[in-house]
Design an enzyme around this catalytic site. Structure first.
Site, PDB file in Angstrom:
ATOM      1  CG  ASP A 279      -9.377  16.850 -14.321  1.00  0.00           C
ATOM      2  OD1 ASP A 279      -8.553  16.207 -15.197  1.00  0.00           O
ATOM      3  OD2 ASP A 279     -10.366  16.613 -13.905  1.00  0.00           O
TER       4      ASP A 279
ATOM      5  CE1 TYR B  39     -16.916  12.387 -15.339  1.00  0.00           C
ATOM      6  CE2 TYR B  39     -15.845  12.582 -13.364  1.00  0.00           C
ATOM      7  CZ  TYR B  39     -16.659  11.849 -14.357  1.00  0.00           C
ATOM      8  OH  TYR B  39     -16.695  10.401 -14.165  1.00  0.00           O
TER       9      TYR B  39
ATOM     10  CE  LYS C 151     -12.276   8.895 -18.871  1.00  0.00           C
ATOM     11  NZ  LYS C 151     -12.432   9.237 -17.251  1.00  0.00           N
TER      12      LYS C 151
ATOM     13  NE  ARG D 256      -2.985   0.337   3.222  1.00  0.00           N
ATOM     14  CZ  ARG D 256      -2.315   0.662   4.384  1.00  0.00           C
ATOM     15  NH1 ARG D 256      -1.442   1.536   4.594  1.00  0.00           N
ATOM     16  NH2 ARG D 256      -2.542  -0.530   5.471  1.00  0.00           N
TER      17      ARG D 256
HETATM   18  N1  PLP Z   1     -11.668  14.241 -14.415  1.00  0.00           N
HETATM   19  C1  PLP Z   1     -12.404  14.130 -15.740  1.00  0.00           C
HETATM   20  C2  PLP Z   1     -11.838  15.411 -16.478  1.00  0.00           C
HETATM   21  C3  PLP Z   1     -13.072  13.154 -16.161  1.00  0.00           C
HETATM   22  O1  PLP Z   1     -13.410  13.111 -17.345  1.00  0.00           O
HETATM   23  C4  PLP Z   1     -12.806  12.089 -15.299  1.00  0.00           C
HETATM   24  C5  PLP Z   1     -13.883  10.816 -16.020  1.00  0.00           C
HETATM   25  O2  PLP Z   1     -14.298  10.710 -16.717  1.00  0.00           O
HETATM   26  C6  PLP Z   1     -12.418  11.756 -14.135  1.00  0.00           C
HETATM   27  C7  PLP Z   1     -11.677  13.099 -13.734  1.00  0.00           C
HETATM   28  C8  PLP Z   1     -12.478  10.620 -13.118  1.00  0.00           C
HETATM   29  O3  PLP Z   1     -11.696   9.987 -13.635  1.00  0.00           O
HETATM   30  P1  PLP Z   1     -11.728   8.141 -13.400  1.00  0.00           P
HETATM   31  O4  PLP Z   1     -13.035   7.905 -14.107  1.00  0.00           O
HETATM   32  O5  PLP Z   1     -10.641   7.694 -13.803  1.00  0.00           O
HETATM   33  O6  PLP Z   1     -11.998   8.084 -11.968  1.00  0.00           O
END
Ligand code: PLP
Length: 387
Positions: free
Chosen positions: A175, A103, A200, A51
């Site tokens: 982000d 998001y 992604k 961990r």
């Molecule tokens: N940030 C953005 C811009 C996203 O598009 C997403 C998921 O679609 C996330 C964060 C969250 O990521 P995860 O789905 O890997 O938990």
């Protein structure tokens, strides 16, 4: 040779990586183990319990740090777990200022979880960095940016915001999921923390759910390390390996993603059945100047609306697509189509969603790296038959 000065396209392959010592394996092995033998009580060969750290995860974390020009990287079990770790840096009564088009899952964790712990989130228009001043208070401890935003493709001037809060004790978090470090490196622009849904583009093959954080300062890295180990939402060795493998082709994939998206953006813009296309590469996009300043291309995500507002036409169009798969997520080699109102932003209250332009007829594309002619034919067929 000093690996620090490597070009980005070399860093995707070699950045932060060391040759495996036992047999010289070129790829870091998948250390599928939860624990490591101690040489004496309290002494070990660098790894104690998985961990806290695992060599395959370390390889990914070092790669992330290298790509974003940071000093420390952290890999989590999902993008949301990475966001969760960032928010745990805060205390009750702290306030976070966020771009108002983010998001849906970020919105959900902000409002649905952390607001219950006494942290407040204010969604504001940051299209001009000077706007932030009027929202700052002694409680502001974090600014949360997404650029480009999901799904309206708005951009925020990251360096402008960093300058506006430079004299304050406020963490700037970006982000960077949509842009990836191939297109934009927020730490170089003044951010303190870069966050990724590595699910992604970084992973790139729609086969993992992984999150990442990258920082450039040791004291902050230590606080995140503490949270990562204490809360335990780590990325496992297999997913670390797959993400690292994906990263090795990030630059070639991103180049093709962006070229394909550009062709598709112009095709849709000219199409009589399309009302509006949201893509920052258009000269008339309100944030085009910011895109030119802080990104090396305009990305491979775009949204658009059909001339008709009728939901049935939107649904019919989506159902006619053969190569664009209707699915959550983005950034994989295959093209995907999404309906933000019911998918990525389904957890956002309707009023908030409509305020941000996420109407029922908004369609989002994640443009893949297939032959662009085939993608154009697919869209053309679905649009032309959509009466
Ligand atoms: N940030 C953005 C811009 C996203 O598009 C997403 C998921 O679609 C996330 C964060 C969250 O990521 P995860 O789905 O890997 O938990």
């Amino acid at each position: 040779m000093d690996k620090k000065g490597l070009k980005f396209n070399t860093k995707t392959i070699h950045g932060g990586q060391a040759l495996e010592k036992a047999y010289g394996a070129v790829m870091p092995p998948i250390y599928q183990t939860s624990t490591f033998a101690q040489t004496a009580p309290g002494e070990h060969l660098g790894y104690g319990y998985a961990r806290g750290a695992n060599p395959t995860r370390t390889a990914l974390e070092n790669s992330l740090a290298s790509l974003e020009n940071g000093t420390h990287g952290f890999a989590f079990g999902s993008g949301m777990a990475a966001i969760d770790a960032v928010l745990k840096l805060l205390r009750p009564k702290d306030e976070v200022l966020c771009t108002n088009d983010i998001y849906g899952g970020s919105y959900r964790i902000f409002k649905g979880i952390f607001e219950h712990y006494g942290i407040t989130f204010k969604f504001v228009d940051l299209s001009n960095p000077t706007y932030i001043k009027q929202h700052l208070s002694t409680r502001t401890k974090m600014v949360w940016l997404e650029s480009p935003t999901n799904p309206m493709m708005q951009l925020v001037d990251i360096a402008g915001i960093a300058n506006a809060i430079a004299d304050k004790d406020i963490l700037l978090v970006v982000d960077n999921t949509f842009a990836t470090p191939y297109l934009q490196r927020p730490l170089d622009l003044g951010a303190d923390i870069v966050m990724h849904s590595a699910t992604k583009y970084l992973g790139g093959h729609s086969d993992v759910v992984v999150g990442g954080l990258i920082v450039k300062e040791t004291a902050l890295a230590e606080r995140i390390k503490f949270i990562q180990n204490s809360s335990g939402a780590i990325c496992g060795p297999m997913d670390s390996f797959l993400t690292l493998r994906g990263i090795k082709t990030l630059h070639v994939r991103m180049q093709r993603h962006c070229e394909n998206a550009e062709r598709i953006a112009y095709f849709l813009k000219e199409h009589p059945k399309v009302a509006k296309v949201y893509w920052p590469g258009f000269a008339e996009h309100p944030n085009h100047h910011i895109a030119k300043k802080q990104m090396s291309h305009f990305g491979a995500m775009l949204s658009f609306t059909l001339q008709t507002e009728a939901m049935e036409h939107t649904k019919k169009f989506i159902s006619r697509l053969k190569l664009f798969t209707l699915a959550e997520s983005l950034g994989g080699v295959e093209s995907l189509v999404g309906h933000p109102a019911t998918m990525s932003h389904g957890s956002m209250p309707e009023e908030e969603r409509l305020k941000n332009g996420i109407t029922d007829n908004l369609i989002r594309l994640s443009v893949g790296i297939e032959a662009v002619e085939d993608l154009l034919n697919d869209l053309s067929y679905a649009l032309d038959e959509n009466d």
